[in-house]
Scaffold this motif. Structure first.
Motif, PDB file in Angstrom:
ATOM      1  N   ALA A  66       0.841  -1.201   0.000  1.00 42.50           N
ATOM      2  CA  ALA A  66       0.000   0.000   0.000  1.00 42.50           C
ATOM      3  C   ALA A  66       0.874   1.248   0.000  1.00 42.50           C
ATOM      4  CB  ALA A  66      -0.914  -0.003   1.219  1.00 42.50           C
ATOM      5  N   TRP A  67       0.438   2.261  -0.739  1.00 42.99           N
ATOM      6  CA  TRP A  67       1.232   3.476  -0.924  1.00 42.99           C
ATOM      7  C   TRP A  67       0.318   4.680  -0.830  1.00 42.99           C
ATOM      8  CZ3 TRP A  67       2.701   5.438  -6.362  1.00 42.99           C
ATOM      9  CH2 TRP A  67       3.627   6.476  -6.278  1.00 42.99           C
ATOM     10  N   HIS A  68       0.704   5.672  -0.049  1.00 40.13           N
ATOM     11  CA  HIS A  68      -0.061   6.917   0.050  1.00 40.13           C
ATOM     12  C   HIS A  68       0.627   7.971  -0.807  1.00 40.13           C
ATOM     13  CE1 HIS A  68      -2.022  10.492   1.756  1.00 40.13           C
ATOM     14  NE2 HIS A  68      -3.015   9.649   1.969  1.00 40.13           N
ATOM     15  N   LEU A  69       0.077   8.207  -1.989  1.00 39.92           N
ATOM     16  CA  LEU A  69       0.631   9.156  -2.951  1.00 39.92           C
ATOM     17  C   LEU A  69       0.079  10.546  -2.670  1.00 39.92           C
ATOM     18  CD1 LEU A  69       2.146   9.829  -5.597  1.00 39.92           C
ATOM     19  CD2 LEU A  69       0.073   9.118  -6.822  1.00 39.92           C
ATOM     20  N   ASP A  70       0.957  11.531  -2.588  1.00 41.21           N
ATOM     21  CA  ASP A  70       0.538  12.904  -2.325  1.00 41.21           C
ATOM     22  C   ASP A  70       0.323  13.675  -3.624  1.00 41.21           C
ATOM     23  OD1 ASP A  70      -0.026  15.258  -0.847  1.00 41.21           O
ATOM     24  OD2 ASP A  70       2.035  15.913  -1.096  1.00 41.21           O
ATOM     25  N   LYS A  71       1.339  13.719  -4.481  1.00 40.74           N
ATOM     26  CA  LYS A  71       1.220  14.436  -5.747  1.00 40.74           C
ATOM     27  C   LYS A  71       2.376  14.033  -6.653  1.00 40.74           C
ATOM     28  CE  LYS A  71       3.610  18.403  -3.883  1.00 40.74           C
ATOM     29  NZ  LYS A  71       3.333  19.540  -3.072  1.00 40.74           N
ATOM     30  N   VAL A  72       2.229  14.364  -7.930  1.00 38.27           N
ATOM     31  CA  VAL A  72       3.273  14.152  -8.921  1.00 38.27           C
ATOM     32  C   VAL A  72       3.493  15.481  -9.623  1.00 38.27           C
ATOM     33  CG1 VAL A  72       3.933  12.919 -11.021  1.00 38.27           C
ATOM     34  CG2 VAL A  72       2.601  11.737  -9.252  1.00 38.27           C
ATOM     35  N   ILE A  73       4.749  15.867  -9.769  1.00 36.98           N
ATOM     36  CA  ILE A  73       5.106  17.102 -10.470  1.00 36.98           C
ATOM     37  C   ILE A  73       5.960  16.705 -11.665  1.00 36.98           C
ATOM     38  CG2 ILE A  73       6.258  19.336 -10.330  1.00 36.98           C
ATOM     39  CD1 ILE A  73       5.804  19.177  -7.251  1.00 36.98           C
ATOM     40  N   ILE A  74       5.550  17.133 -12.852  1.00 37.68           N
ATOM     41  CA  ILE A  74       6.283  16.807 -14.073  1.00 37.68           C
ATOM     42  C   ILE A  74       6.680  18.100 -14.768  1.00 37.68           C
ATOM     43  CG2 ILE A  74       6.186  15.677 -16.322  1.00 37.68           C
ATOM     44  CD1 ILE A  74       4.149  13.734 -15.151  1.00 37.68           C
ATOM     45  N   SER A  75       7.944  18.184 -15.128  1.00 38.86           N
ATOM     46  CA  SER A  75       8.423  19.353 -15.863  1.00 38.86           C
ATOM     47  C   SER A  75       9.314  18.893 -17.003  1.00 38.86           C
ATOM     48  CB  SER A  75       9.172  20.316 -14.940  1.00 38.86           C
ATOM     49  OG  SER A  75      10.301  19.680 -14.387  1.00 38.86           O
ATOM     50  N   ASP A  76       9.410  19.739 -18.014  1.00 43.44           N
ATOM     51  CA  ASP A  76      10.260  19.491 -19.169  1.00 43.44           C
ATOM     52  C   ASP A  76      11.583  20.196 -18.902  1.00 43.44           C
ATOM     53  OD1 ASP A  76      11.568  19.518 -21.630  1.00 43.44           O
ATOM     54  OD2 ASP A  76       9.745  19.938 -22.774  1.00 43.44           O
ATOM     55  N   GLU A  77      12.678  19.463 -18.893  1.00 40.11           N
ATOM     56  CA  GLU A  77      13.987  20.050 -18.614  1.00 40.11           C
ATOM     57  C   GLU A  77      14.317  21.185 -19.580  1.00 40.11           C
ATOM     58  OE1 GLU A  77      16.512  19.107 -16.055  1.00 40.11           O
ATOM     59  OE2 GLU A  77      14.512  18.657 -15.314  1.00 40.11           O
ATOM     60  N   PRO A  90      -8.672  12.928  -3.833  1.00 34.31           N
ATOM     61  CA  PRO A  90      -9.915  12.781  -4.589  1.00 34.31           C
ATOM     62  C   PRO A  90     -10.325  14.089  -5.255  1.00 34.31           C
ATOM     63  CG  PRO A  90     -10.108  11.777  -2.427  1.00 34.31           C
ATOM     64  CD  PRO A  90      -8.800  12.525  -2.445  1.00 34.31           C
ATOM     65  N   LYS A  91     -10.747  14.001  -6.511  1.00 34.36           N
ATOM     66  CA  LYS A  91     -11.177  15.156  -7.310  1.00 34.36           C
ATOM     67  C   LYS A  91     -10.092  16.221  -7.400  1.00 34.36           C
ATOM     68  CE  LYS A  91     -16.038  14.360  -6.423  1.00 34.36           C
ATOM     69  NZ  LYS A  91     -17.295  14.874  -5.950  1.00 34.36           N
ATOM     70  N   GLY A  92      -8.820  15.783  -7.436  1.00 38.30           N
ATOM     71  CA  GLY A  92      -7.716  16.716  -7.610  1.00 38.30           C
ATOM     72  C   GLY A  92      -7.403  17.583  -6.414  1.00 38.30           C
ATOM     73  N   GLN A  93      -7.920  17.224  -5.257  1.00 40.14           N
ATOM     74  CA  GLN A  93      -7.685  18.008  -4.052  1.00 40.14           C
ATOM     75  C   GLN A  93      -6.382  17.583  -3.381  1.00 40.14           C
ATOM     76  OE1 GLN A  93      -9.703  20.600  -3.127  1.00 40.14           O
ATOM     77  NE2 GLN A  93     -10.600  20.133  -5.106  1.00 40.14           N
ATOM     78  N   PRO A  94      -5.768  18.484  -2.601  1.00 37.08           N
ATOM     79  CA  PRO A  94      -4.566  18.103  -1.858  1.00 37.08           C
ATOM     80  C   PRO A  94      -4.910  17.086  -0.774  1.00 37.08           C
ATOM     81  CG  PRO A  94      -5.120  20.430  -1.509  1.00 37.08           C
ATOM     82  CD  PRO A  94      -6.138  19.863  -2.438  1.00 37.08           C
ATOM     83  N   GLY A  95      -3.902  16.431  -0.258  1.00 33.40           N
ATOM     84  CA  GLY A  95      -4.119  15.482   0.833  1.00 33.40           C
ATOM     85  C   GLY A  95      -3.781  14.056   0.465  1.00 33.40           C
ATOM     86  N   GLY A  96      -3.648  13.780  -0.806  1.00 29.53           N
ATOM     87  CA  GLY A  96      -3.228  12.462  -1.248  1.00 29.53           C
ATOM     88  C   GLY A  96      -4.296  11.402  -1.153  1.00 29.53           C
ATOM     89  N   ARG A  97      -3.888  10.182  -1.532  1.00 26.99           N
ATOM     90  CA  ARG A  97      -4.792   9.036  -1.453  1.00 26.99           C
ATOM     91  C   ARG A  97      -3.987   7.759  -1.358  1.00 26.99           C
ATOM     92  NH1 ARG A  97      -8.321   8.491  -6.659  1.00 26.99           N
ATOM     93  NH2 ARG A  97      -8.136  10.722  -6.645  1.00 26.99           N
ATOM     94  N   TRP A  98      -4.614   6.732  -0.797  1.00 26.45           N
ATOM     95  CA  TRP A  98      -4.001   5.413  -0.695  1.00 26.45           C
ATOM     96  C   TRP A  98      -4.185   4.654  -1.996  1.00 26.45           C
ATOM     97  CZ3 TRP A  98      -0.746   3.787   2.879  1.00 26.45           C
ATOM     98  CH2 TRP A  98      -0.754   4.402   4.146  1.00 26.45           C
ATOM     99  N   LEU A  99      -3.123   4.012  -2.444  1.00 25.92           N
ATOM    100  CA  LEU A  99      -3.190   3.084  -3.566  1.00 25.92           C
ATOM    101  C   LEU A  99      -2.910   1.713  -2.974  1.00 25.92           C
ATOM    102  CD1 LEU A  99      -1.238   5.035  -6.331  1.00 25.92           C
ATOM    103  CD2 LEU A  99      -3.682   4.977  -5.901  1.00 25.92           C
ATOM    104  N   GLU A 100      -3.957   0.932  -2.817  1.00 24.60           N
ATOM    105  CA  GLU A 100      -3.841  -0.357  -2.143  1.00 24.60           C
ATOM    106  C   GLU A 100      -4.951  -1.291  -2.598  1.00 24.60           C
ATOM    107  OE1 GLU A 100      -4.531   0.093   2.074  1.00 24.60           O
ATOM    108  OE2 GLU A 100      -6.025   1.623   1.727  1.00 24.60           O
ATOM    109  N   ASP A 101      -4.767  -2.575  -2.311  1.00 22.15           N
ATOM    110  CA  ASP A 101      -5.747  -3.623  -2.592  1.00 22.15           C
ATOM    111  C   ASP A 101      -6.372  -3.457  -3.974  1.00 22.15           C
ATOM    112  OD1 ASP A 101      -5.181  -4.677  -0.074  1.00 22.15           O
ATOM    113  OD2 ASP A 101      -6.706  -3.441   0.882  1.00 22.15           O
TER     114      ASP A 101
END
Length: 137
Positions: A66-77, A90-101
């Protein structure tokens, strides 16, 4: 979040206006995806255009995957002033979510640029003895 990290294999598929990256495993020589850390990966691929979504998740391959993902930031070098922020809540809000089961992969969309400005803050700790801290700064 307690037990937020994972030892499972994490992968990402980046979707843009000009195509998709295909599923890419996120790995480097570090112990990645540990609690309260920021991991950086460099992936070479064709120009995807404006990014519209990402599919990110893990393969549930380890005990305690199980992993609690907060956010991903992607940029072009090549374009250092432009970054896409994908909040995992959920719905793009801060606070992250669990990725499990049953939910090991999630599709995220970028934060609306009108929702805020992304600032990069770099802090360098001195190399003198006892320079570091374990305090919440």
């Amino acid at each position: 979040v307690k037990f937020a990290g994972t030892d499972a294999n994490v992968s990402i598929d980046i979707v843009g206006s000009k195509g998709t990256s295909g599923k890419r495993r996120l790995e480097n020589s570090r112990n990645n995806f540990e609690r309260n850390t920021r991991d950086v990966f460099f992936i070479e691929m064709p120009d995807l255009g404006d990014l519209t979504a990402i599919n990110i998740g893990h393969d549930n391959s380890s005990i305690g995957a199980a992993w609690h993902l907060d956010k991903v930031i992607i940029s072009d070098e090549a374009k250092p002033g432009k970054a896409y922020v994908f909040p995992a809540g959920p719905k793009g809000q801060p606070g992250g979510r669990w990725l499990e089961d049953g939910l090991c992969t999630v599709t995220l969309t970028p934060m609306d640029e009108a929702g805020g400005v992304l600032y990069s803050v770099t802090v360098q700790t001195s190399d003198v003895t006892f320079a570091g801290t374990d305090a919440n700064v």
